[in-house]
Design a protein around this motif. Structure first.
Motif, PDB file in Angstrom:
ATOM      1  N   GLU A   3      56.242  39.364  48.872  1.00 43.37           N
ATOM      2  CA  GLU A   3      57.549  39.250  49.033  1.00 43.37           C
ATOM      3  C   GLU A   3      58.337  39.990  48.046  1.00 43.37           C
ATOM      4  O   GLU A   3      59.606  40.328  48.196  1.00 43.37           O
ATOM      5  CB  GLU A   3      57.860  37.682  48.939  1.00 43.37           C
ATOM      6  N   LEU A   4      57.910  39.764  46.812  1.00 45.45           N
ATOM      7  CA  LEU A   4      58.803  40.566  45.699  1.00 45.45           C
ATOM      8  C   LEU A   4      58.836  41.888  45.979  1.00 45.45           C
ATOM      9  O   LEU A   4      59.779  42.856  45.802  1.00 45.45           O
ATOM     10  CB  LEU A   4      57.934  40.348  44.364  1.00 45.45           C
ATOM     11  N   ARG A   5      57.639  42.605  46.456  1.00 48.77           N
ATOM     12  CA  ARG A   5      57.438  44.035  46.835  1.00 48.77           C
ATOM     13  C   ARG A   5      58.538  44.521  47.992  1.00 48.77           C
ATOM     14  O   ARG A   5      59.383  45.400  48.063  1.00 48.77           O
ATOM     15  CB  ARG A   5      56.385  44.640  47.206  1.00 48.77           C
ATOM     16  N   ARG A   6      58.642  43.358  48.845  1.00 46.62           N
ATOM     17  CA  ARG A   6      59.584  43.761  50.179  1.00 46.62           C
ATOM     18  C   ARG A   6      60.863  43.376  49.956  1.00 46.62           C
ATOM     19  O   ARG A   6      61.825  43.591  50.854  1.00 46.62           O
ATOM     20  CB  ARG A   6      58.831  42.970  51.411  1.00 46.62           C
ATOM     21  N   GLY A   7      61.275  42.739  49.061  1.00 46.93           N
ATOM     22  CA  GLY A   7      62.590  42.138  48.964  1.00 46.93           C
ATOM     23  C   GLY A   7      63.650  43.118  48.552  1.00 46.93           C
ATOM     24  O   GLY A   7      64.915  43.056  48.712  1.00 46.93           O
ATOM     25  N   GLY A   8      63.244  44.451  47.865  1.00 44.92           N
ATOM     26  CA  GLY A   8      64.229  45.465  47.632  1.00 44.92           C
ATOM     27  C   GLY A   8      64.924  45.481  46.384  1.00 44.92           C
ATOM     28  O   GLY A   8      65.718  46.286  46.067  1.00 44.92           O
ATOM     29  N   ALA A   9      64.723  44.161  45.554  1.00 53.74           N
ATOM     30  CA  ALA A   9      65.324  44.189  44.342  1.00 53.74           C
ATOM     31  C   ALA A   9      64.557  44.818  43.230  1.00 53.74           C
ATOM     32  O   ALA A   9      65.170  45.029  42.047  1.00 53.74           O
ATOM     33  CB  ALA A   9      65.443  42.738  43.983  1.00 53.74           C
ATOM     34  N   LEU A  10      63.525  45.110  43.417  1.00 54.72           N
ATOM     35  CA  LEU A  10      62.630  45.930  42.489  1.00 54.72           C
ATOM     36  C   LEU A  10      62.482  47.214  42.739  1.00 54.72           C
ATOM     37  O   LEU A  10      61.786  47.756  43.958  1.00 54.72           O
ATOM     38  CB  LEU A  10      61.601  45.113  42.280  1.00 54.72           C
ATOM     39  N   LYS A  11      62.171  48.120  41.794  1.00 55.55           N
ATOM     40  CA  LYS A  11      61.560  49.717  42.055  1.00 55.55           C
ATOM     41  C   LYS A  11      60.019  49.561  42.046  1.00 55.55           C
ATOM     42  O   LYS A  11      59.441  50.279  42.597  1.00 55.55           O
ATOM     43  CB  LYS A  11      62.052  50.715  41.032  1.00 55.55           C
ATOM     44  N   SER A  12      59.573  48.804  40.996  1.00 55.35           N
ATOM     45  CA  SER A  12      58.124  48.964  40.738  1.00 55.35           C
ATOM     46  C   SER A  12      57.774  47.483  40.089  1.00 55.35           C
ATOM     47  O   SER A  12      58.634  47.066  39.525  1.00 55.35           O
ATOM     48  CB  SER A  12      57.536  49.780  40.106  1.00 55.35           C
ATOM     49  N   ILE A  13      56.342  47.226  40.351  1.00 50.00           N
ATOM     50  CA  ILE A  13      55.917  45.919  39.563  1.00 50.00           C
ATOM     51  C   ILE A  13      54.596  46.534  38.806  1.00 50.00           C
ATOM     52  O   ILE A  13      53.945  47.203  39.103  1.00 50.00           O
ATOM     53  CB  ILE A  13      55.396  45.129  40.491  1.00 50.00           C
ATOM     54  N   LEU A  14      54.684  45.929  37.483  1.00 48.08           N
ATOM     55  CA  LEU A  14      53.519  46.488  36.530  1.00 48.08           C
ATOM     56  C   LEU A  14      52.909  44.986  36.126  1.00 48.08           C
ATOM     57  O   LEU A  14      53.626  44.249  35.552  1.00 48.08           O
ATOM     58  CB  LEU A  14      53.973  47.031  35.306  1.00 48.08           C
ATOM     59  N   ALA A  15      51.578  44.796  36.277  1.00 45.53           N
ATOM     60  CA  ALA A  15      50.960  43.834  35.853  1.00 45.53           C
ATOM     61  C   ALA A  15      49.574  43.971  35.277  1.00 45.53           C
ATOM     62  O   ALA A  15      48.783  44.883  35.419  1.00 45.53           O
ATOM     63  CB  ALA A  15      50.551  42.992  37.163  1.00 45.53           C
ATOM     64  N   LEU A  16      49.495  43.057  34.221  1.00 41.90           N
ATOM     65  CA  LEU A  16      48.330  43.047  33.609  1.00 41.90           C
ATOM     66  C   LEU A  16      47.350  42.196  34.243  1.00 41.90           C
ATOM     67  O   LEU A  16      47.655  40.874  34.251  1.00 41.90           O
ATOM     68  CB  LEU A  16      48.384  42.745  31.936  1.00 41.90           C
ATOM     69  N   LEU A  17      45.884  42.310  34.243  1.00 42.05           N
ATOM     70  CA  LEU A  17      44.922  41.451  34.908  1.00 42.05           C
ATOM     71  C   LEU A  17      43.667  41.356  34.029  1.00 42.05           C
ATOM     72  O   LEU A  17      43.025  42.382  34.012  1.00 42.05           O
ATOM     73  CB  LEU A  17      44.622  41.904  36.391  1.00 42.05           C
ATOM     74  N   HIS A  18      43.427  40.333  33.730  1.00 41.06           N
ATOM     75  CA  HIS A  18      42.067  40.228  32.904  1.00 41.06           C
ATOM     76  C   HIS A  18      40.944  39.857  33.966  1.00 41.06           C
ATOM     77  O   HIS A  18      40.731  38.695  34.411  1.00 41.06           O
ATOM     78  CB  HIS A  18      41.988  38.991  32.036  1.00 41.06           C
ATOM     79  N   SER A  19      40.003  40.862  34.269  1.00 42.71           N
ATOM     80  CA  SER A  19      39.175  40.773  35.516  1.00 42.71           C
ATOM     81  C   SER A  19      38.040  39.854  35.283  1.00 42.71           C
ATOM     82  O   SER A  19      37.515  39.068  36.137  1.00 42.71           O
ATOM     83  CB  SER A  19      38.580  42.115  35.478  1.00 42.71           C
ATOM     84  N   ASP A  20      37.756  39.651  33.798  1.00 41.42           N
ATOM     85  CA  ASP A  20      36.499  38.836  33.614  1.00 41.42           C
ATOM     86  C   ASP A  20      37.015  37.289  33.758  1.00 41.42           C
ATOM     87  O   ASP A  20      36.130  36.527  33.259  1.00 41.42           O
ATOM     88  CB  ASP A  20      35.936  38.993  32.233  1.00 41.42           C
ATOM     89  N   MET A  21      38.229  37.001  33.717  1.00 45.56           N
ATOM     90  CA  MET A  21      38.593  35.396  33.892  1.00 45.56           C
ATOM     91  C   MET A  21      38.636  35.085  35.376  1.00 45.56           C
ATOM     92  O   MET A  21      38.771  33.839  35.498  1.00 45.56           O
ATOM     93  CB  MET A  21      40.004  35.269  33.449  1.00 45.56           C
ATOM     94  N   HIS A  22      38.121  35.795  36.254  1.00 43.65           N
ATOM     95  CA  HIS A  22      38.479  35.402  37.658  1.00 43.65           C
ATOM     96  C   HIS A  22      37.132  35.849  38.351  1.00 43.65           C
ATOM     97  O   HIS A  22      36.264  36.847  38.089  1.00 43.65           O
ATOM     98  CB  HIS A  22      39.588  35.709  38.375  1.00 43.65           C
ATOM     99  N   GLN A  23      36.938  35.220  39.658  1.00 45.64           N
ATOM    100  CA  GLN A  23      35.872  35.657  40.419  1.00 45.64           C
ATOM    101  C   GLN A  23      36.315  37.059  41.068  1.00 45.64           C
ATOM    102  O   GLN A  23      37.267  37.252  41.053  1.00 45.64           O
ATOM    103  CB  GLN A  23      35.753  34.613  41.595  1.00 45.64           C
ATOM    104  N   GLN A  24      34.987  37.897  41.404  1.00 48.53           N
ATOM    105  CA  GLN A  24      35.451  39.285  41.783  1.00 48.53           C
ATOM    106  C   GLN A  24      36.141  39.121  43.057  1.00 48.53           C
ATOM    107  O   GLN A  24      37.071  39.973  43.548  1.00 48.53           O
ATOM    108  CB  GLN A  24      34.141  39.854  41.899  1.00 48.53           C
TER     109      GLN A  24
END
Length: 296
Positions: free
Chosen positions: A133-154
């Protein structure tokens, strides 16, 4: 590829930096922020893991006034009476309200530090839906996120990364200062490019590519589902050549009657023979007992 992605961010892009306890990706995250500040973009940071001073340290001082830090580090769960930002406020409506004062919404980058904090307190399906919804809303040019892969299931990591246009997985390199970035980039046409690079991040957040791995730089399309051919490896041929196919189409099957043959069978012709049958006493057929002649 890493430098190209950092310098030019397409509209509607979603970049995920995937790290682990063996190799932290926050310095690379700050390098992306620094590059966006130099492009005079407006940056909103949802900070849950580090304080504002630590995040701003080392960034370009000439564009630091265009960075807005939304403090989710002090009280992420809303235990105080007036929290600045809580993890439960990660909704498109709340984020859009925080971005409302931006003069140029099309040049706004949203930075999520980190997405793991949000995934720990929201179902993965809800997080994916809100990101879309954030990507399709049109209010943002881009999204940058940090994700710790070893904290979650694959499976959770794969579901979130499937939404991204670029996934950068960082891991330790051969040297103490080097790290490896495995970058997967998806274009709008569906083309996928993968590349592995050794890189370093200096104190001024400048990224330097040291070398590329042997298997880097190969572009390929998304793999299609493989279907086994049942006619493969047979001792006889199940397929027809063009000549055999034409001969098959011209062949008249014995149970298919032409119009002339139908007319000849259905119409009585003069001089044609007929079969006359006169039943005798032994042919007496009883409708009530059809097996009467069997003497059962």
């Amino acid at each position: 590829m890493l430098l190209d992605i950092m310098q030019v961010t397409e509209g509607g892009g979603f970049v995920i930096i995937q790290d682990s306890v063996d190799c932290c990706g926050r310095q690379l995250l700050k390098s992306f922020i620094n590059a966006a500040l130099k492009r005079e973009e407006i940056i909103h940071v949802l900070g849950f893991e580090v304080c504002e001073d630590e995040l701003r340290a080392g960034l370009d001082s000439r564009g630091i006034q265009r960075l807005y830090f939304h403090d989710g580090f002090t009280d992420p769960l809303g235990w105080t009476e007036c929290p600045a930002l809580t993890v439960h406020q990660f909704t498109p409506q709340e984020i859009s309200a925080r971005l409302g004062h931006s003069e140029q919404p099309k040049s706004v980058m949203l930075v999520i530090d980190s997405l793991s904090w949000i995934l720990r307190h929201h179902p993965p399906a809800v997080v994916c839906q809100r990101l879309q919804e954030l990507r399709r809303g049109g209010a943002l040019k881009s999204i940058l996120a940090l994700l710790h892969s070893d904290m979650h299931q694959q499976g959770i990591v794969g579901s979130v990364c499937h939404l991204a246009t670029v996934v950068i997985s960082v891991s330790p390199g051969t040297g103490a200062k080097h790290a490896v970035a495995k970058t997967t980039r998806r274009t709008k046409s569906g083309r996928v490019t993968r590349e592995e690079e050794y890189f370093t991040v200096s104190e001024d957040l400048t990224v330097t590519i040291e070398a590329q791995t042997i298997h880097s730089g190969k572009a390929q399309a998304e793999p299609e589902e493989f279907e086994a051919d049942p006619a493969a490896n047979l001792t006889f041929n199940l397929r027809l050549s063009e000549v055999e196919r034409e001969a098959k189409e011209k062949l008249s099957l014995p149970f298919v009657f032409s119009q002339e043959k139908k007319s000849a069978l259905l119409h009585h012709r003069p001089g044609a023979g007929r079969i006359l049958y006169e039943p005798d006493a032994n042919d007496d057929f009883d409708q009530e007992d059809p097996d009467d002649d069997l003497n059962v």
